[in-house]
Enzyme design. Sequence first.
Site, PDB file in Angstrom:
ATOM      1  N   TYR A  84       5.056  -8.282   6.203  1.00 19.99           N
ATOM      2  CA  TYR A  84       4.312  -9.048   7.207  1.00 19.99           C
ATOM      3  C   TYR A  84       5.145  -9.306   8.468  1.00 19.99           C
ATOM      4  CZ  TYR A  84       0.996  -9.922   3.443  1.00 19.99           C
ATOM      5  OH  TYR A  84       0.087  -9.771   2.430  1.00 19.99           O
ATOM      6  N   TYR A 469      -5.929 -12.812   4.311  1.00 19.46           N
ATOM      7  CA  TYR A 469      -5.617 -14.237   4.253  1.00 19.46           C
ATOM      8  C   TYR A 469      -4.328 -14.541   5.012  1.00 19.46           C
ATOM      9  CZ  TYR A 469      -1.890 -13.421   0.859  1.00 19.46           C
ATOM     10  OH  TYR A 469      -0.728 -13.001   0.254  1.00 19.46           O
ATOM     11  N   ARG A 470      -3.511 -13.534   5.286  1.00 20.29           N
ATOM     12  CA  ARG A 470      -2.371 -13.676   6.173  1.00 20.29           C
ATOM     13  C   ARG A 470      -2.109 -12.328   6.811  1.00 20.29           C
ATOM     14  NH1 ARG A 470       3.076 -14.541   2.435  1.00 20.29           N
ATOM     15  NH2 ARG A 470       2.449 -13.271   0.640  1.00 20.29           N
TER      16      ARG A 470
END
Length: 544
Positions: A84, A469-470
């Site tokens: 991420y 969700y992220r």
Amino acid sequence: MSADTATSSRDEFLRRAAAIVGAEHVVRPDAEDGYLDPYPLNPGRSAWPGVRPAGTEEVQALVRLAGETGTPLWTFSRGKNLGYGGPEPRDQGMVALDLSRMNRILAVDDRLGYAVVEPGVTFFDLFEYIREHGLNLWMSVPALGWGSILGNMLDRGYGMTPLGDHVKSLCGVEVVLPDGDLLRTGMGAMEGTDLGPIFQGGFGPTLDGLFTQSNLGVVVSGGLWLMPAPQAFANGDIMVEREEDLPALIDVLTQLRREDVIQNNALCGNVVRAATMRGARKDFWDGGGSIPDWRLEEMRRDFGIGQWNAKFGLYGDPGLVRRRLEIVRDRVTAAVPGARVDARVYEGEEGRRLDHERIAEADRTQMAGVPTLKPLSTVAWASENGGHIDAAPIIPARGEEVYAFYQEAKALYAEYGFDLYIGYHLYPRHMVHVTMIFFERGNEEMLARARELYTRLLDAARSHGYAPYRSHVDYMDRIAAGFDFNDHAALRFQERLKDAVDPRGIISPGKQGVWPARFRGAHASGPGGIPRAEAELTASTAAN
């Protein structure tokens, strides 16, 4: 404001920060220990600077200094959010606020089952603390145990025990606000109380959620709930040989979860996921493109597994664990003919709480709340110099929808020549459709395909009303723009909150696509200041 002026402001901040945290805890621009995404999708970025406070008072002083100099801070707990962006900022003009030195375990209550930790405390740290003090507690851990417990909860990460939805175990936080003030949420807002980590409400509006995936403040400590060590634990496996049996498997597992027969959020993986645990791609396939289905079938047989392989856990009284296992076996084999259900049941000695040492090493995994780094080896799937990006949209836990989106993702992976890694996490009403794109770092041709595939996956998910969700930092604007009900009312409200609480735009500008007013024009277009998808961010955002 010019880039030169922005750099001058940043340099002033770093120079003065040395008096707050010590010169050895100030990372200068382009230093060897500077901050970079370890798996960059867009290589060639230079390392960026940061500061490493040791306590709350130092965080307060740094935030005040950032406001005075106009220097935006990008906050993270340990920077281990791999796939991420890691510690990578939204913009190269920012300074890292690295909270990893704040690593105190402030409290652990064995009787009520909670802990209070600072952001630098890892899953390994708390696990060892519980073991060394002989406490009758189990914790929930994600795939890799080196990350921050608090950071994982705040980013809505998850594990694989009954408390695996980590943000739901968050109970009370202490926050440094953008003006340097200190706030405690919930019951912790009272002086002289220990209710803060016990009751998730408070008096008036609940504030904890405002600081999850948020840039409204810097969380410097937080409470989390832990589970009692069980008397018995069952580590269960389900193997299904036919790809088309996925809908029935999803439906029966999520129904069992809704009924609380299965007590954790089961994990369901495919053959590629199993292969990444056993070696590198070249060990199984040396051809081009995605590994073909016929070869995956051969691999499945060689491994002695299914096309779909689910893991579940059962916890508590030995009699209840065994009865739950009977129900799981009966229901799964009835719903999915040919499915195989295996489990190992472990019990504490003479009716006492189960000690991890009594569990076979192979079953001493995240399902039993044991942190590990073993899955880290999967990053070398595509290359010894490997990296990955996670694509994890939330979708309804309906088997037919899961299978339809799986087929869509499979076709996209084949189109771009990547192997489809599946690691679904199944909750009572939704599931996290986890896929990973493995690439070779520095391979521009492969990285270009990976970026395009990721974008196509996001578009495919959004077309069905799904969203991650992220997000990887490079795609936060794009994903935020998809939340478009009533002309992006949610984002417009988030922007109003940001401007009210952080008028100087100091704390993590652009996190989750929420930019403060001072930067909004540079990073947005369209009604409501909707951010441009994957815009190239400049290095001049530290303007006064």
